[in-house]
Scaffold this active site. Structure first.
Site, PDB file in Angstrom:
ATOM      1  N   GLY A 137      -1.726  -8.937   1.036  1.00 48.81           N
ATOM      2  CA  GLY A 137      -2.706  -8.687   2.075  1.00 48.81           C
ATOM      3  C   GLY A 137      -2.141  -7.939   3.242  1.00 48.81           C
ATOM      4  N   THR A 138      -2.746  -6.823   3.548  1.00 52.14           N
ATOM      5  CA  THR A 138      -2.399  -6.094   4.765  1.00 52.14           C
ATOM      6  C   THR A 138      -3.286  -4.869   4.819  1.00 52.14           C
ATOM      7  OG1 THR A 138      -0.570  -5.276   6.071  1.00 52.14           O
ATOM      8  CG2 THR A 138      -0.703  -4.488   3.840  1.00 52.14           C
ATOM      9  N   THR A 139      -3.200  -4.149   5.932  1.00 51.11           N
ATOM     10  CA  THR A 139      -3.817  -2.828   6.004  1.00 51.11           C
ATOM     11  C   THR A 139      -2.802  -1.881   6.610  1.00 51.11           C
ATOM     12  OG1 THR A 139      -5.901  -3.904   6.525  1.00 51.11           O
ATOM     13  CG2 THR A 139      -5.781  -1.538   6.878  1.00 51.11           C
ATOM     14  N   ASP A 182      -1.295  -3.247  10.353  1.00 47.54           N
ATOM     15  CA  ASP A 182      -1.469  -4.543  11.013  1.00 47.54           C
ATOM     16  C   ASP A 182      -0.172  -5.328  10.839  1.00 47.54           C
ATOM     17  OD1 ASP A 182      -2.609  -7.039   8.802  1.00 47.54           O
ATOM     18  OD2 ASP A 182      -1.744  -5.131   8.236  1.00 47.54           O
TER      19      ASP A 182
END
Lengths: 199, 248
Positions: B66-68, B83
């Protein structure tokens, strides 16, 4: 998801590939070129698993160029196709098989044009026309119906446009542009890209 | 890390233990574990893929990615943003591979007396990751460079050069904002605020992205980093703006 097509005429081979590089549901690139130039008159079109395509195609490309450097003349399309198939077959039962589907198109000064269909299980077939991908299910019948061995260049391009039109109409995915190239005795020619608005 | 080359990685986790031999990298990193001799049927449609049946340690929890992160090129250089929420999974792999890559770039520089280009770096990383294809290594890097190139490399083996990339679970949301407003002719401030907006919208919708946003601007003269911003503040500002629009 990806689409390759090749049509052989009496003295040329016309090939096209879509331009999408996708990662799950996202199109990461809209202008990705899936054709690899093996020599002045041979093109390798390669689709399949993400890293395998580029790794395998570049490996074949460099080896074909090495052959030319060592021996002073280029491999014929038939020899290049068989070399590619041999490599695929050798890796097939190893720990790292390459999951790639290929079309090899070339013009030999002695034998004329040639289109070779190869798949990830390293089968090889010389064919007058061929396609890879889900789009092939929709377009092979069109090719069966309208193909003739004595097509002119314009007729082959029209046939290609018919196939692309059918994909636009019935294929669930949006493949909005295709790179088109033609190989004849003069070499490889870039034709105009087929895009969504083109007729 | 060369001052002119910047890499975005997925997340941060505690450092791995290393041995002294092999210049710090344990040998088993370079030799994937041997496969089972008898092929089993639980793998994908491809019948002969022993690389996927290697004996692995059972994980205590499922990995998530999970990340952007995003990067794009415009007239004023390259913007990279991400992020800062850390989630278990690709983080450790990315940290390690970033260090390996940094080391290889430096070695190249020392051996050949010139900087490796972005394309060269991407190819080097791609070839280093190739033996681990099919194993559980999960690495996705966006390399942004001074020669105005943006290249996405991931552990599947993909290597793509382009003008705009976003990677991670929040990437579809980021693409939604970027694709609409990105133009070549943006000014530096507009580009930075666009990148911030894209990360903000992605962290709002994606559960696995959030916390703060890091922003970098890379030009031929070097890279500069903006102060890390808390997206919570951005959210309150956005809420206030929306209530003002409704009332006003």
């Amino acid at each position: 998801m990806e689409y390759l097509i090749g049509i052989q005429g009496p003295d040329f081979v016309l090939v096209a590939a879509d331009n999408v590089a996708a990662s799950s549901i996202i199109q990461m690139k809209h202008d990705y070129d899936k054709m690899f130039k093996l020599s002045e008159k041979i093109l390798l079109l390669c689709v399949g698993e993400a890293g395998d395509t580029v790794q395998f195609a570049e490996y074949i490309q460099k080896n074909v160029q090495l052959y030319k450097m060592r021996n002073g003349y280029e491999l014929s399309p038939s020899a290049a196709a068989n070399f590619t198939r041999k490599n695929l077959a050798d890796y097939l039962r190893s720990r790292t098989p390459y999951h790639v589907n290929l079309l090899l198109a070339g013009y030999d000064d002695a034998d004329g044009p040639g289109l070779y269909y190869m798949d990830y299980l390293s089968s090889l077939a010389k064919a007058p026309f061929a396609a890879h991908g889900y789009g092939a299910f929709l377009t092979l019948s069109i090719l069966d119906r309208h193909y003739r061995p004595d097509l002119t260049r314009d007729e082959a391009l029209d046939l290609l446009k018919k196939c692309v039109e059918e994909l636009r109409k019935r294929f669930i995915l949006n493949l909005h542009s295709f790179t088109v190239r033609l190989i004849d005795k003069e070499g490889i020619h870039d034709l105009e890209k087929l895009t969504a608005g083109a007729k | 890390m060369s001052s002119q080359l910047l890499q975005l990685h997925v997340c941060k986790l505690p450092r791995l233990k290393k041995s002294r031999r092999n210049s710090g990298i344990p040998l088993h990193f370079f030799i994937p574990t041997l496969p089972n001799p008898a092929p089993s049927n639980n793998r994908s449609l491809f019948p002969y893929s022993p690389a996927n049946q290697s004996v692995t340690v059972r994980r205590p929890f499922p990995l998530s990615h999970g990340t952007t992160t995003l990067g794009f090129i415009f007239q004023g250089g390259v913007i990279a943003a991400a992020d800062t929420r850390a989630s278990a999974g690709g983080g450790a792999d990315c940290m390690l591979w970033e260090r390996i890559l940094t080391r290889e770039i430096r070695l190249y520089q020392l051996r050949h007396r010139r900087c490796l280009s972005i394309r060269g770096t991407a190819k080097l990383l791609s070839f280093m990751l190739h033996p681990f294809k099919g194993t559980e290594v999960c690495v996705a890097l966006t390399l942004c460079g001074w020669d105005k190139d943006l290249i996405y490399v991931c552990s599947d083996g993909a290597r793509l050069q382009g003008d705009i990339f976003s990677v991670g679970s929040g990437s579809p949301y980021a693409y939604g904002v970027l694709d609409r407003d990105l133009r070549w002719s943006l000014s530096k401030e507009e580009a930075i605020s666009l990148a911030r907006e894209a990360v903000f919208r992605a962290t709002h919708r994606d559960a696995y992205s959030g916390n703060n946003v890091d922003l970098f601007h890379v030009t031929a003269q070097g890279w500069s980093q903006r102060k890390r911003e808390d997206l919570k503040e951005e959210y309150y500002r956005d809420m206030k703006r929306k209530t003002n629009i409704v009332e006003g």
